[in-house]
Motif scaffolding. Structure first.
Motif, short mmCIF file in Angstrom:
data_model
loop_
_atom_site.label_atom_id
_atom_site.label_comp_id
_atom_site.label_asym_id
_atom_site.label_seq_id
_atom_site.Cartn_x
_atom_site.Cartn_y
_atom_site.Cartn_z
N ILE A 1 31.12 38.48 31.88
CA ILE A 1 31.66 38.53 30.08
C ILE A 1 30.87 40.46 29.61
CG2 ILE A 1 31.71 37.58 27.84
CD1 ILE A 1 29.81 34.99 29.33
N LEU B 1 33.53 33.73 21.02
CA LEU B 1 32.50 34.11 22.48
C LEU B 1 32.68 33.17 22.60
CD1 LEU B 1 32.12 36.01 24.88
CD2 LEU B 1 30.20 36.91 23.38
N ILE C 1 33.64 30.95 26.55
CA ILE C 1 32.20 30.26 26.81
C ILE C 1 32.52 28.65 27.40
CG2 ILE C 1 29.88 30.61 27.74
CD1 ILE C 1 29.64 33.24 26.23
#
Length: 366
Positions: A39, A72, A76
Motif C-alpha cells: 500500500i 483507504l 484495506i
C-alpha cells in the motif's frame, strides 16, 4: 475501470473472464494467490535519491486525488475480509509523510483476522516515532540505507541525514519492531565497495540486511542494465570477507534469497549481539537477474486508489472511482479479483519489447 497508463480510461472494469474459477481469493491465471498487499500512502518523499528522482523532486499527486483515510481503510478492510489478504506493507514515497499515519495503522491492526503489518521507510523522523508506530500495530520495519558514510549518503540522497537514519534504526530496535531490516542498493562506482561493511554493521547491531538490485523504476528513465550491480556481484563482494551458504529454506513468495553468514575468512568471530540459535543471514533481492515472478504473492494499491498487479505493470484498475461512485464492497472486491486474474506471468524486463512503467517507484510504492 482499467487504465492503461497514457491512454484513456477503459470503461467497464477488467473483463469478466468466464474461465476464472469461483474463488474468493486473488487468484491469477497462473495459479498464484496474492496474500500480500503493498500500500503506497503517498508519492511524496523528503529525500532525493539519485536513482529514484531528480534533485528538484517530482510533480506530487494533488491531495484530492489521494485516497482519504476512510477510503483507504475501507479498501484495506475489503482486501482482508473479502479477498484473503494476510500481510500489509505500507510504503511510499515516504509513508511517514502521510498525515494520520498512525490512525490508518491502528485501523488496519484492529481488523479480524489481524493482518501482519510492516512499514518501509527511509528512516527520517523514525527516532521520534518508532514507539508510536509499534503502539499502532506495526510488527516490523524495513529501512532504506545505502551507505555508512555521511558524505556518500549526502551524495546519493542529496540530503545530509545519515545520523537521523542511524538513530531511527536504533529506536525501532528498542521499540521492539523486530526484525529491523535494512534495504540497500549498490550503485556502481558510488557505494559498491561497501557491501561487506554494511553487512558487518548489520550483524553488529542485530539488524537484517537485504541488498536489492537496482530496478528500472527511476523517474528519469536512466536505468541501464549494464550499469547495475547484479546479485552475483553482490555475493562476490560479500564473500571477500564472509563465508556464506545458501540457507536452503523455502522462501515461498518472499523476494529475498537468504544466505547464512557462517563466519569470516580471517577467522575473527562474527560480532553479533547475544547468542543466536541459528546463523545470521543476509538477503539478496535479485528482481532483474534472478526473477521470482513464478512465486509472486503480491497485489499493489497506489495512493490514488489504483490496483497494480505487478511492480512493472503498464495498466491499472481504478478502485477510487468505484469508491467515489457508490460501489458496494462486493463490487469492489469482484473488480479487484478480475484485475488480478489478468496478471501476467512475469515482469518481462528481459523481453525486447519491455517498457518501463510510466509511474516511478515513488508513485507506485515499494
Amino acid at each position: 475501470m482499467t487504465t492503461q497508463l497514457g491512454l484513456p480510461t477503459l470503461r467497464g472494469g477488467p473483463s469478466r473472464d468466464p474461465s476464472r474459477p469461483a474463488d474468493t481469493r486473488l487468484v491469477d491465471g497462473f495459479g498464484r494467490v496474492a496474500t500480500d498487499l503493498r500500500i503506497s500512502l503517498t508519492d511524496r518523499c523528503n529525500l532525493r535519491c539519485t536513482y529514484c528522482m531528480p534533485a528538484e523532486g517530482l510533480d506530487w499527486m494533488p491531495r484530492d486525488e489521494q485516497l482519504t483515510d476512510d477510503e483507504l481503510n475501507r479498501l484495506i478492510a475489503v482486501a482482508v475480509h473479502e479477498l484473503g489478504i494476510e500481510e500489509l506493507r505500507f510504503t511510499g514515497g515516504e509513508p511517514m509523510l502521510r498525515k494520520g499515519l498512525e490512525n490508518v495503522l491502528s485501523a488496519a491492526s484492529a481488523l479480524h483476522p489481524r493482518p501482519d503489518i510492516s512499514l518501509t521507510t527511509n528512516g527520517i523522523g523514525l527516532a521520534r516515532r518508532a514507539g508510536a508506530l509499534a503502539a499502532a500495530g506495526v510488527n516490523r520495519l524495513n529501512v532504506s540505507m545505502d551507505t555508512l558514510r555521511p558524505e556518500r549518503f549526502a551524495e546519493i540522497t542529496r540530503r545530509d541525514r545519515l545520523q537521523d537514519v542511524l538513530d531511527g534504526l536504533a529506536a525501532a530496535h528498542a521499540a521492539g519492531l523486530r526484525p529491523v531490516k535494512i534495504n540497500a542498493v549498490l550503485l556502481r562506482g558510488v557505494n559498491d565497495d561497501e557491501a561487506a561493511d554494511l553487512l558487518e554493521f548489520a550483524l553488529a547491531h542485530g539488524y537484517q540486511l537485504r541488498f536489492i538490485e537496482q530496478m528500472p523504476l527511476d523517474a528519469q528513465h536512466g536505468w541501464r542494465r549494464s550499469e547495475m550491480i547484479t546479485a552475483e556481484e553482490i555475493l562476490a563482494r560479500l564473500e571477500e570477507r564472509f563465508v556464506l551458504r545458501e540457507s536452503g529454506e523455502d522462501r515461498g513468495g518472499a523476494p529475498a534469497e537468504k544466505f547464512e553468514v557462517l563466519g569470516r575468512h580471517d577467522g575473527a568471530p562474527l560480532r553479533t549481539p547475544g547468542t543466536p540459535d541459528t546463523a545470521p543471514t543476509v538477503g539478496v533481492i535479485a528482481s532483474v537477474t534472478r526473477p521470482f515472478c513464478g512465486a509472486c504473492d503480491r497485489t499493489r494499491l497506489t495512493a490514488d486508489g489504483q490496483v497494480r498487479t505487478c511492480l512493472f505493470a503498464t495498466g491499472e484498475t481504478d478502485l477510487r472511482a468505484m469508491l467515489r461512485g457508490g460501489a458496494t464492497d462486493a463490487e469492489i472486491a469482484d473488480t479487484w479479483r478480475y484485475a488480478m486474474w489478468g496478471k501476467k506471468a512475469g515482469h518481462g524486463i528481459d523481453d525486447p519489447g519491455f517498457l518501463q512503467p510510466t509511474r516511478p517507484m515513488s508513485s507506485i510504492g515499494g
